[in-house]
Design a protein around this motif. Structure first.
Motif, PDB file in Angstrom:
ATOM      1  N   ARG A  80       0.831  -1.210   0.000  1.00 22.45           N
ATOM      2  CA  ARG A  80       0.000   0.000   0.000  1.00 22.45           C
ATOM      3  C   ARG A  80       0.863   1.256   0.000  1.00 22.45           C
ATOM      4  O   ARG A  80       0.545   2.244  -0.674  1.00 22.45           O
ATOM      5  CB  ARG A  80      -0.934  -0.006   1.221  1.00 22.45           C
ATOM      6  N   MET A  83       2.417   1.726  -3.506  1.00 27.73           N
ATOM      7  CA  MET A  83       1.439   2.094  -4.527  1.00 27.73           C
ATOM      8  C   MET A  83       0.803   3.458  -4.266  1.00 27.73           C
ATOM      9  O   MET A  83      -0.223   3.790  -4.870  1.00 27.73           O
ATOM     10  CB  MET A  83       0.341   1.031  -4.615  1.00 27.73           C
ATOM     11  N   HIS A  84       1.395   4.261  -3.402  1.00 25.82           N
ATOM     12  CA  HIS A  84       0.862   5.611  -3.168  1.00 25.82           C
ATOM     13  C   HIS A  84       0.735   6.363  -4.486  1.00 25.82           C
ATOM     14  O   HIS A  84       1.644   6.331  -5.328  1.00 25.82           O
ATOM     15  CB  HIS A  84       1.787   6.378  -2.225  1.00 25.82           C
ATOM     16  N   HIS A  85      -0.394   7.010  -4.655  1.00 31.04           N
ATOM     17  CA  HIS A  85      -0.627   7.806  -5.866  1.00 31.04           C
ATOM     18  C   HIS A  85      -1.066   9.189  -5.427  1.00 31.04           C
ATOM     19  O   HIS A  85      -2.077   9.342  -4.740  1.00 31.04           O
ATOM     20  CB  HIS A  85      -1.703   7.144  -6.729  1.00 31.04           C
ATOM     21  N   GLU A  89      -2.793   6.411  -0.231  1.00 28.49           N
ATOM     22  CA  GLU A  89      -2.862   4.963  -0.384  1.00 28.49           C
ATOM     23  C   GLU A  89      -3.924   4.606  -1.419  1.00 28.49           C
ATOM     24  O   GLU A  89      -4.888   5.352  -1.599  1.00 28.49           O
ATOM     25  CB  GLU A  89      -3.199   4.294   0.957  1.00 28.49           C
ATOM     26  N   PRO A  90      -3.772   3.456  -2.096  1.00 25.33           N
ATOM     27  CA  PRO A  90      -4.772   3.069  -3.095  1.00 25.33           C
ATOM     28  C   PRO A  90      -6.110   2.722  -2.448  1.00 25.33           C
ATOM     29  O   PRO A  90      -6.238   1.730  -1.729  1.00 25.33           O
ATOM     30  CB  PRO A  90      -4.147   1.837  -3.770  1.00 25.33           C
ATOM     31  N   ILE A  94      -8.763   4.607  -7.233  1.00 31.18           N
ATOM     32  CA  ILE A  94      -7.345   4.290  -7.453  1.00 31.18           C
ATOM     33  C   ILE A  94      -7.110   2.792  -7.274  1.00 31.18           C
ATOM     34  O   ILE A  94      -6.443   2.143  -8.091  1.00 31.18           O
ATOM     35  CB  ILE A  94      -6.461   5.098  -6.480  1.00 31.18           C
ATOM     36  N   LEU A  98      -6.053  -0.285 -10.200  1.00 34.17           N
ATOM     37  CA  LEU A  98      -5.029  -1.322 -10.058  1.00 34.17           C
ATOM     38  C   LEU A  98      -5.640  -2.710 -10.218  1.00 34.17           C
ATOM     39  O   LEU A  98      -5.081  -3.568 -10.904  1.00 34.17           O
ATOM     40  CB  LEU A  98      -4.352  -1.204  -8.692  1.00 34.17           C
ATOM     41  N   SER A 145       6.539   2.413  -9.144  1.00 31.64           N
ATOM     42  CA  SER A 145       5.492   3.412  -8.974  1.00 31.64           C
ATOM     43  C   SER A 145       4.141   2.795  -9.301  1.00 31.64           C
ATOM     44  O   SER A 145       4.057   1.700  -9.878  1.00 31.64           O
ATOM     45  CB  SER A 145       5.737   4.617  -9.896  1.00 31.64           C
ATOM     46  N   TYR A 146       3.117   3.538  -8.960  1.00 29.33           N
ATOM     47  CA  TYR A 146       1.742   3.144  -9.272  1.00 29.33           C
ATOM     48  C   TYR A 146       1.565   2.929 -10.777  1.00 29.33           C
ATOM     49  O   TYR A 146       0.989   1.942 -11.226  1.00 29.33           O
ATOM     50  CB  TYR A 146       0.810   4.243  -8.757  1.00 29.33           C
TER      51      TYR A 146
END
Length: 538
Positions: A80, A83-85, A89-90, A94, A98, A145-146
């Protein structure tokens, strides 16, 4: 006269002695050598064939691995964090993107998967799909990255679609006639095999430091594509595909080897019957259409087939299972099970349970009518989902302080999956291959795949948002959907059990492949052989 010509005469004599029937099942059963019960476990060449069918079924493990993997990742704080965008957190949309990355790739592949399978053959299409999946896994596993992770998943989904379009088609067209129902139904049970592996690999790496706790399970996602690619060319090509490409001698040789252990005396009549049936069916279908998706709209029978594909494909993804398959952690959070270890154990245990149930159902699928299994599945799902909803409502009102209620919800999840596995795991792929004629089979599998992916987008984007917003009330939506699916099944599903692939046409109001048409195909083949023999003599 060629050997092949003599074999066709043998088949003609056998057919002429058989009573005429609209249902070819009694005809082909009369030609099956008697190897006794459980021949798939005792007769050497049939055991080898069914092991090869398992190799083809590995295509389904990739989808199951992916679904369970995303469940496991969501329980891992390191994933998590990675996958920070935009600093978050997703969650919600978002997280949906994924989870739907593979779905996006699958939708793109649906535009060409059937054509590639029909043009290059089933095995080459599976191999190409596996290679693309391996590339996608490499990008996903190395993601920094995301965006990179999402890109890898799109590529992975594209390859997976190529493999899963050709897999069930090859199984239904190559399996031994007496085993076809069980072997085809077994195909999608391997979804759970992949899910089991992913769940427990993730559990084993949960305490690994840093990002390797999720990179290792991601890397392992390439194992099944590599394994299948290594063994897929031990599997013969589809006899129906070979006949459609004018390679009838290769098709007959494959059938004689894998359905008769190269014993012409014992299996010759069976193989000749299969060849005559395949040739007659393909010839009739080639005359009737031009290999276009538009054929699904041209006749009432094909429109009914299209409806059934869409209905069953929708049911497989929109019966509440998507809420658990990709967002089990959200469901467990809602009943007070929040620790990473607990969630991973529940995920792993649920997948083992599902795998066992689905495989058991696959092995007994030939003992029940298709409609009976579908109706039983829908009815039980609706019953347990209603109880699940009620318990969740009470549990939330009591602030999740009553552990017994939480355990009751968890029990309903297991009972719900028992219901789902009865009718919506392995059975749909058996049903698809039975209702579809050869020239529409790969296209039909592709359509249902496309339908499923569209609903996956809904599951991916709507489910997490709705669960965050209204929690247990969202289950009511699925109770209503399952009820509609049950009613639709009762009034529209046709029965296909007890018929060969070529003879199912009769349940759609079409003319079945009659004994006369089979004999006509033999006569045409015989004439061709005479011409070939004459040219060789010259």
């Amino acid at each position: 006269m060629s050997t092949n010509s003599k074999n066709i005469h043998t088949a003609d004599e056998k057919l002429s002695k058989s009573p005429s029937s609209q249902d070819a099942e009694p005809e082909i059963n009369a030609l099956l050598p008697d190897y006794g019960k459980r021949s798939y476990l005792k007769v050497g060449f049939l055991v080898r064939l069914n092991l090869l069918m398992f190799v083809v079924s590995l295509a389904s493990t990739n989808t199951g691995y992916d679904g369970s993997l995303l469940n496991s990742f969501q329980s891992m704080p390191n994933w998590r964090q990675a996958m920070h965008h935009n600093g978050k957190e997703p969650k919600g949309a978002i997280l949906g993107a994924l989870s739907n990355g593979a779905t996006f790739g699958t939708i793109l592949a649906c535009l060409c998967a059937a054509q590639l399978s029909d043009y290059f053959g089933r095995r080459h299409c599976i191999t190409g799909g596996n290679i693309i999946m391996i590339i996608g896994v490499a990008i996903q596993s190395a993601a920094q990255s995301y965006g990179m992770f999402l890109g890898g998943r799109i590529i992975l989904g594209f390859g997976n679609c190529l493999a899963t379009t050709s897999g069930p088609t090859l199984i239904s067209e190559l399996s031994y006639p007496a085993h076809r129902q069980v072997v085809t139904a077994f195909y999608n049970t391997c979804w759970y095999l992949g899910a089991v592996i992913a769940a427990w690999v993730s559990y084993g790496t949960r305490n690994v430091q840093g990002n390797w706790c999720w990179r290792i399970p991601s890397i392992c996602q390439a194992a099944m594509p590599v394994l299948q690619t290594a063994f897929i060319y031990f599997v013969p090509e589809s006899p129906r595909w070979l006949v459609s490409k004018g390679r009838a001698q290769e098709a007959r040789a494959a059938l004689l080897k894998y359905h008769g252990n190269n014993n012409e005396a014992i299996a010759g009549p069976l193989v000749d019957f299969e060849m005559a049936e395949i040739s007659a069916a393909i010839e009739a279908e080639q005359i009737a259409n031009k290999y276009s998706y538009l054929d699904f709209f041209k006749t009432p029978a094909n429109r009914k087939r299209l409806f059934l594909l869409a209905w069953v494909g929708t049911s497989m993804q929109l019966s509440g299972n998507g809420l658990v398959s990709y967002y089990l952690n959200l469901v467990l959070n809602s009943i007070g099970i929040t620790s990473t270890d607990q969630q991973l154990v529940v995920n792993g245990g649920l997948m083992i349970y599902n795998c066992g149930i689905a495989m058991f159902v696959a092995f007994i699928v030939d003992r029940f009518r298709r409609r009976t299994l579908f109706l039983t599945s829908y009815s039980m799902m609706l019953f347990f989902y209603i109880i699940w909803t009620i318990l969740s409502a009470i549990n939330q009102k009591k602030n999740f302080e009553n552990k017994a209620l939480g355990q009751g919800v968890l029990a309903m999840i297991f009972f719900y999956y028992l219901s789902y596995d009865i009718g919506l795991n392995g059975l749909p792929f058996l049903y698809y291959t039975e209702i579809l004629p050869f020239t529409l089979r790969a296209k039909g599998i592709n359509i249902q795949n496309w339908v499923q992916q569209l609903w996956n987008i809904y599951n991916g984007f709507v489910n997490p948002v709705a669960m965050d917003a209204i929690q247990w009330k969202y289950y009511i939506v699925y109770c209503c959907i399952i009820a509609v699916e049950l009613i639709g099944c009762y009034f529209t599903f046709v029965e296909t059990s007890g018929k060969t692939l070529e003879e199912v046409a009769v349940v759609f109001g079409e003319e079945p492949i009659s004994m006369d048409s089979l004999k006509l195909a033999n006569e045409r083949k015989l004439s061709t052989d005479h011409v070939e023999d004459a040219s060789l003599d010259a």
